[in-house]
Design a protein around this motif. Structure first.
Motif, short mmCIF file in Angstrom:
data_model
loop_
_atom_site.label_atom_id
_atom_site.label_comp_id
_atom_site.label_asym_id
_atom_site.label_seq_id
_atom_site.Cartn_x
_atom_site.Cartn_y
_atom_site.Cartn_z
N ALA A 59 -7.54 13.98 -6.60
CA ALA A 59 -6.32 13.20 -6.86
C ALA A 59 -5.88 12.46 -5.61
O ALA A 59 -5.56 11.27 -5.65
CB ALA A 59 -5.21 14.11 -7.38
N TRP A 60 -5.85 13.14 -4.46
CA TRP A 60 -5.46 12.48 -3.22
C TRP A 60 -6.48 11.43 -2.80
O TRP A 60 -6.12 10.39 -2.23
CB TRP A 60 -5.25 13.49 -2.09
CG TRP A 60 -3.92 14.17 -2.16
CD1 TRP A 60 -3.69 15.49 -2.39
CD2 TRP A 60 -2.63 13.56 -2.04
NE1 TRP A 60 -2.35 15.76 -2.41
CE2 TRP A 60 -1.67 14.57 -2.20
CE3 TRP A 60 -2.19 12.26 -1.84
CZ2 TRP A 60 -0.30 14.34 -2.13
CZ3 TRP A 60 -0.82 12.01 -1.77
CH2 TRP A 60 0.10 13.04 -1.92
N THR A 61 -7.74 11.68 -3.09
CA THR A 61 -8.77 10.69 -2.77
C THR A 61 -8.56 9.42 -3.59
O THR A 61 -8.64 8.30 -3.07
CB THR A 61 -10.17 11.28 -3.04
OG1 THR A 61 -10.33 12.48 -2.28
CG2 THR A 61 -11.26 10.30 -2.65
N ILE A 62 -8.29 9.59 -4.86
CA ILE A 62 -8.05 8.44 -5.73
C ILE A 62 -6.77 7.72 -5.32
O ILE A 62 -6.73 6.48 -5.26
CB ILE A 62 -8.00 8.88 -7.21
CG1 ILE A 62 -9.40 9.32 -7.65
CG2 ILE A 62 -7.47 7.77 -8.09
CD1 ILE A 62 -9.42 10.02 -8.99
N ILE A 63 -5.72 8.46 -4.99
CA ILE A 63 -4.46 7.84 -4.57
C ILE A 63 -4.65 7.07 -3.27
O ILE A 63 -4.20 5.92 -3.14
CB ILE A 63 -3.36 8.92 -4.41
CG1 ILE A 63 -2.95 9.45 -5.79
CG2 ILE A 63 -2.14 8.35 -3.68
CD1 ILE A 63 -2.05 10.68 -5.72
N GLY A 64 -5.35 7.68 -2.31
CA GLY A 64 -5.59 6.99 -1.04
C GLY A 64 -6.45 5.75 -1.21
O GLY A 64 -6.16 4.69 -0.64
N GLY A 65 -7.49 5.85 -2.01
CA GLY A 65 -8.35 4.70 -2.26
C GLY A 65 -7.62 3.57 -2.95
O GLY A 65 -7.79 2.39 -2.61
N THR A 66 -6.79 3.92 -3.91
CA THR A 66 -6.01 2.91 -4.62
C THR A 66 -5.01 2.22 -3.69
O THR A 66 -4.85 1.00 -3.74
CB THR A 66 -5.27 3.54 -5.81
OG1 THR A 66 -6.21 4.22 -6.64
CG2 THR A 66 -4.54 2.50 -6.62
N ALA A 67 -4.37 3.01 -2.82
CA ALA A 67 -3.41 2.43 -1.88
C ALA A 67 -4.10 1.49 -0.89
O ALA A 67 -3.60 0.40 -0.58
CB ALA A 67 -2.67 3.53 -1.14
N GLY A 86 0.82 -1.21 0.00
CA GLY A 86 0.00 0.00 0.00
C GLY A 86 0.85 1.26 0.00
O GLY A 86 0.56 2.23 -0.70
N PHE A 87 1.92 1.24 0.79
CA PHE A 87 2.83 2.39 0.82
C PHE A 87 3.50 2.59 -0.53
O PHE A 87 3.62 3.72 -1.02
CB PHE A 87 3.87 2.20 1.92
CG PHE A 87 4.84 3.34 2.01
CD1 PHE A 87 4.47 4.52 2.62
CD2 PHE A 87 6.11 3.23 1.47
CE1 PHE A 87 5.36 5.59 2.70
CE2 PHE A 87 7.00 4.27 1.53
CZ PHE A 87 6.64 5.46 2.16
N ALA A 88 3.93 1.50 -1.15
CA ALA A 88 4.61 1.60 -2.45
C ALA A 88 3.67 2.16 -3.52
O ALA A 88 4.06 3.04 -4.30
CB ALA A 88 5.13 0.23 -2.87
N VAL A 89 2.44 1.68 -3.54
CA VAL A 89 1.48 2.18 -4.54
C VAL A 89 1.16 3.65 -4.28
O VAL A 89 1.11 4.47 -5.21
CB VAL A 89 0.20 1.32 -4.53
CG1 VAL A 89 -0.92 1.99 -5.30
CG2 VAL A 89 0.49 -0.05 -5.11
N GLY A 90 0.98 4.01 -3.01
CA GLY A 90 0.72 5.41 -2.68
C GLY A 90 1.88 6.31 -3.06
O GLY A 90 1.69 7.42 -3.59
#
Length: 125
Positions: free
Chosen positions: A99-107, A59-63
Motif C-alpha cells: 500500500a505504501w509502495t503504491i501510494i509513494g509511486g502514485t505521488a 505530489g504531497f496532496a495526492v500522497g
C-alpha cells in the motif's frame, strides 16, 4: 640556420587588422547575445522553481489523500482475508508494504506529470 628561418618568418608576418568600428560592432553584438542568454536562463530558472513548487504541492496532496484512505484499505483487505485462503491472509497481515509502495509511486508520478504540465503551461508566449 633555423634562427634565420624563424626571423625571416616573423619579418614577413604582417596580419591584417580590422577597423576599430568593425571590432566594436562585433564585440557589442557578442555582449548583447550574452545578455540575452543570461536573461533567458534567469527566466527559465524562475519558471522551473515555480513548477517544482507546484509539483511538490500536487505530489504531497495526492500522497496525503491516499494515505487518509489507508485505514479503509486495511479493513477491506482484512474482510477479504476472512473468507479466503492463506495467501490472502498473508497479504492482509502485510498490506502496508504494497500500500505504501503504491501510494509513494502514485505521488511521485503525479509530481512528475504536474512538473511537466506546469512547465509547458508557463512557456514564454
Amino acid at each position: 640556420m633555423e634562427d634565420d628561418k624563424i626571423r625571416d618568418l616573423f619579418r614577413k608576418f604582417d596580419p591584417e587588422l580590422s577597423s576599430d568600428f568593425s571590432f566594436i560592432n562585433k564585440l557589442q553584438h557578442s555582449l548583447d547575445a550574452v545578455e540575452s542568454i543570461k536573461a533567458e536562463n534567469a527566466e527559465l530558472k524562475r519558471r522551473s522553481k515555480k513548477a517544482i513548487a507546484i509539483a511538490a504541492a500536487a505530489g504531497f496532496a495526492v500522497g496525503a489523500l491516499f494515505s487518509s484512505a489507508l485505514p479503509y484499505i486495511g479493513s477491506a483487505v482484512h474482510d477479504m482475508a476472512l473468507t479466503s485462503g492463506a495467501a490472502v491472509q498473508m497479504l492482509a497481515d502485510n498490506y502496508l508494504v504494497p500500500a505504501w509502495t503504491i501510494i509513494g509511486g502514485t505521488a511521485v508520478l503525479t509530481a512528475l506529470n504536474t512538473y511537466e504540465l506546469s512547465l509547458s503551461l508557463m512557456k514564454r508566449r
